[in-house]
Design a protein around this motif. Structure first.
Motif, PDB file in Angstrom:
ATOM      1  N   UNK A 139       0.839  -1.186   0.000  1.00 39.82           N
ATOM      2  CA  UNK A 139       0.000   0.000   0.000  1.00 39.82           C
ATOM      3  C   UNK A 139       0.879   1.242   0.000  1.00 39.82           C
ATOM      4  N   UNK A 140       0.282   2.374  -0.270  1.00 40.60           N
ATOM      5  CA  UNK A 140       1.013   3.638  -0.327  1.00 40.60           C
ATOM      6  C   UNK A 140       0.447   4.588   0.719  1.00 40.60           C
ATOM      7  N   UNK A 141       1.151   5.705   0.888  1.00 39.82           N
ATOM      8  CA  UNK A 141       0.673   6.734   1.807  1.00 39.82           C
ATOM      9  C   UNK A 141       1.445   6.750   3.110  1.00 39.82           C
ATOM     10  N   UNK A 142       1.111   7.724   3.965  1.00 34.72           N
ATOM     11  CA  UNK A 142       1.857   7.885   5.212  1.00 34.72           C
ATOM     12  C   UNK A 142       1.549   6.802   6.234  1.00 34.72           C
ATOM     13  N   UNK A 143       2.432   6.727   7.204  1.00 32.75           N
ATOM     14  CA  UNK A 143       2.278   5.796   8.321  1.00 32.75           C
ATOM     15  C   UNK A 143       1.075   6.205   9.162  1.00 32.75           C
ATOM     16  N   UNK A 144       0.268   5.210   9.574  1.00 30.21           N
ATOM     17  CA  UNK A 144      -0.892   5.496  10.428  1.00 30.21           C
ATOM     18  C   UNK A 144      -0.776   4.676  11.718  1.00 30.21           C
ATOM     19  N   UNK A 145       0.163   5.042  12.585  1.00 33.23           N
ATOM     20  CA  UNK A 145       0.329   4.249  13.805  1.00 33.23           C
ATOM     21  C   UNK A 145      -0.842   4.398  14.760  1.00 33.23           C
ATOM     22  N   UNK A 146      -1.134   3.297  15.455  1.00 35.19           N
ATOM     23  CA  UNK A 146      -2.114   3.340  16.535  1.00 35.19           C
ATOM     24  C   UNK A 146      -1.313   3.547  17.814  1.00 35.19           C
ATOM     25  N   UNK A 147      -1.226   4.784  18.239  1.00 31.86           N
ATOM     26  CA  UNK A 147      -0.372   5.120  19.370  1.00 31.86           C
ATOM     27  C   UNK A 147      -0.875   4.469  20.651  1.00 31.86           C
ATOM     28  N   UNK A 148       0.076   3.993  21.463  1.00 30.15           N
ATOM     29  CA  UNK A 148      -0.250   3.381  22.752  1.00 30.15           C
ATOM     30  C   UNK A 148       0.476   4.143  23.851  1.00 30.15           C
ATOM     31  N   UNK A 149       0.189   3.796  25.080  1.00 29.86           N
ATOM     32  CA  UNK A 149       0.877   4.398  26.209  1.00 29.86           C
ATOM     33  C   UNK A 149       2.354   4.030  26.163  1.00 29.86           C
ATOM     34  N   UNK A 150       3.224   4.794  26.839  1.00 33.10           N
ATOM     35  CA  UNK A 150       4.636   4.406  26.896  1.00 33.10           C
ATOM     36  C   UNK A 150       4.787   2.955  27.349  1.00 33.10           C
ATOM     37  N   UNK A 151       5.716   2.253  26.719  1.00 32.06           N
ATOM     38  CA  UNK A 151       5.878   0.831  27.000  1.00 32.06           C
ATOM     39  C   UNK A 151       6.348   0.621  28.446  1.00 32.06           C
ATOM     40  N   UNK A 152       5.763  -0.349  29.171  1.00 29.78           N
ATOM     41  CA  UNK A 152       6.188  -0.601  30.553  1.00 29.78           C
ATOM     42  C   UNK A 152       7.506  -1.377  30.601  1.00 29.78           C
ATOM     43  N   UNK A 153       8.596  -0.645  30.597  1.00 27.61           N
ATOM     44  CA  UNK A 153       9.932  -1.243  30.458  1.00 27.61           C
ATOM     45  C   UNK A 153      10.288  -2.111  31.666  1.00 27.61           C
ATOM     46  N   UNK A 154      10.773  -3.320  31.369  1.00 23.11           N
ATOM     47  CA  UNK A 154      11.375  -4.201  32.380  1.00 23.11           C
ATOM     48  C   UNK A 154      12.708  -4.652  31.779  1.00 23.11           C
ATOM     49  N   UNK A 155      13.791  -4.004  32.184  1.00 27.72           N
ATOM     50  CA  UNK A 155      15.080  -4.199  31.528  1.00 27.72           C
ATOM     51  C   UNK A 155      15.612  -5.620  31.730  1.00 27.72           C
ATOM     52  N   UNK A 156      16.037  -6.225  30.621  1.00 23.17           N
ATOM     53  CA  UNK A 156      16.685  -7.537  30.637  1.00 23.17           C
ATOM     54  C   UNK A 156      18.196  -7.289  30.556  1.00 23.17           C
ATOM     55  N   UNK A 157      18.785  -6.961  31.701  1.00 20.71           N
ATOM     56  CA  UNK A 157      20.165  -6.484  31.739  1.00 20.71           C
ATOM     57  C   UNK A 157      21.159  -7.514  31.193  1.00 20.71           C
ATOM     58  N   UNK A 158      20.815  -8.798  31.266  1.00 20.71           N
ATOM     59  CA  UNK A 158      21.747  -9.842  30.816  1.00 20.71           C
ATOM     60  C   UNK A 158      22.043  -9.747  29.319  1.00 20.71           C
ATOM     61  N   UNK A 159      21.196  -9.035  28.578  1.00 21.35           N
ATOM     62  CA  UNK A 159      21.399  -8.906  27.133  1.00 21.35           C
ATOM     63  C   UNK A 159      22.446  -7.861  26.786  1.00 21.35           C
ATOM     64  N   UNK A 160      22.819  -7.025  27.761  1.00 21.06           N
ATOM     65  CA  UNK A 160      23.707  -5.898  27.494  1.00 21.06           C
ATOM     66  C   UNK A 160      24.991  -6.025  28.306  1.00 21.06           C
ATOM     67  N   UNK A 161      26.119  -5.782  27.653  1.00 23.29           N
ATOM     68  CA  UNK A 161      27.392  -5.738  28.350  1.00 23.29           C
ATOM     69  C   UNK A 161      27.884  -4.297  28.393  1.00 23.29           C
ATOM     70  N   UNK A 162      28.341  -3.861  29.541  1.00 18.36           N
ATOM     71  CA  UNK A 162      28.925  -2.531  29.703  1.00 18.36           C
ATOM     72  C   UNK A 162      30.433  -2.606  29.457  1.00 18.36           C
ATOM     73  N   UNK A 163      31.079  -1.445  29.466  1.00 21.86           N
ATOM     74  CA  UNK A 163      32.534  -1.416  29.321  1.00 21.86           C
ATOM     75  C   UNK A 163      33.198  -2.180  30.459  1.00 21.86           C
ATOM     76  N   UNK A 164      32.698  -1.989  31.675  1.00 23.20           N
ATOM     77  CA  UNK A 164      33.302  -2.671  32.828  1.00 23.20           C
ATOM     78  C   UNK A 164      33.143  -4.180  32.724  1.00 23.20           C
ATOM     79  N   UNK A 165      31.951  -4.630  32.364  1.00 31.05           N
ATOM     80  CA  UNK A 165      31.707  -6.070  32.244  1.00 31.05           C
ATOM     81  C   UNK A 165      32.544  -6.669  31.120  1.00 31.05           C
TER      82      UNK A 165
END
Length: 285
Positions: A139-165
């Protein structure tokens, strides 16, 4: 109707069979290099929303490191604006033109998983693959997002490595460091503009991310080929890195999501972050 997979890859045919189903969110991430919003409005998968990978802030500059994880409140707002809620089944659509634009999709995938979203897949072959599959609608035309509330973040820290780690892993060898860059970067013959030194983190294994991409199809290489490609990476925990956490996300995706290895993390800061501290060692050759 075929169910969308809740991780890994989805084929154009399976996605086509699921169009219009509740909780399906299709995010087309074509950035300016692939035509961006203009290309999206000219032709896209029906019902898709557009999010420019570069302009929408899926990555953030922190200090001199340009590819860091953005603030969590920004990611919560961004996911919500695209209509992503906890029940959503998200399909990420890259352009399908290069290994680099596929890496944009794997970075978005990793980011959604990191903030706690459990159901996302990448369209194998991207939009190019969709177009080349005969009879699939656009299809053509602009994006028509169905906006929702901000996502309820629950960080999965094991997926990310920091410089120290990452530093601890390099010293202790408790995790394998996997460098996703080409040989010239790994060996120290060239470096990213923001990096202060050329070379690689000591002990790292070189595994050029582009080798996992099949340019003839725009898709990932076959599972057997990927198993051979990543065979030299020892089993056990691994940290994927590159220059800015972009191409490294593709290696992370292959190891974690396609090959099913456990304890695979992404160092989003990568060499541009690593080299800001002169105490962190760098090897060449």
């Amino acid at each position: 109707m075929t169910d969308i997979p809740t991780s890994g890859l989805v084929s154009p045919e399976v996605l086509a069979g699921a169009l219009g189903t509740p909780d399906l969110v299709i995010i087309d991430i074509r950035a300016a290099a692939e035509g961006g919003r203009q290309a999206f409005e000219a032709s896209h998968i029906p019902g898709a929303v557009h999010s420019d990978y570069a302009a929408d802030g899926w990555r953030a500059k922190v200090g001199n490191a340009p590819g860091m994880l953005p603030p969590l409140d920004h990611l919560a707002e961004l996911a919500g604006r695209l209509g992503v809620t906890p029940p959503s089944k998200v399909v990420i659509v890259p352009a399908g033109l290069s290994a680099s634009d596929l890496a944009a999709a794997t970075r978005v995938y990793w980011t959604l998983k990191l903030i706690g979203h459990g159901q996302q897949a990448i369209l194998d072959g991207g939009f190019k693959g969709w177009q080349s599959s005969l009879g699939l609608p656009v299809e053509t035309g602009p994006s028509k997002p169905v906006s929702a509330a901000p996502y309820p973040v629950v960080v999965q820290q094991k997926l990310r490595s920091t410089a120290d780690a990452t530093f601890v892993a390099s010293r202790s060898k408790l995790a394998t460091l996997v460098d996703a860059r080409s040989a010239s970067y790994f060996e120290g013959k060239e470096k990213a503009a923001e990096a202060t030194r050329a070379g690689h983190i000591p002990g790292a294994v070189s595994r050029d991310y582009a080798a996992a991409f099949d340019p003839s199809t725009g898709r990932f290489r076959l599972a057997g080929d990927l198993t051979v490609l990543f065979g030299p990476v020892p089993q056990g925990p691994a940290i994927s890195y590159c220059n800015t956490g972009h191409t490294a996300s593709l290696n992370w995706f292959v190891m974690s999501e396609l090959l099913g290895r456990e304890e695979i993390s992404l160092y989003d800061g990568s060499m541009t972050d690593w080299t800001q501290d002169p105490e962190r060692p760098v090897e060449t050759g």
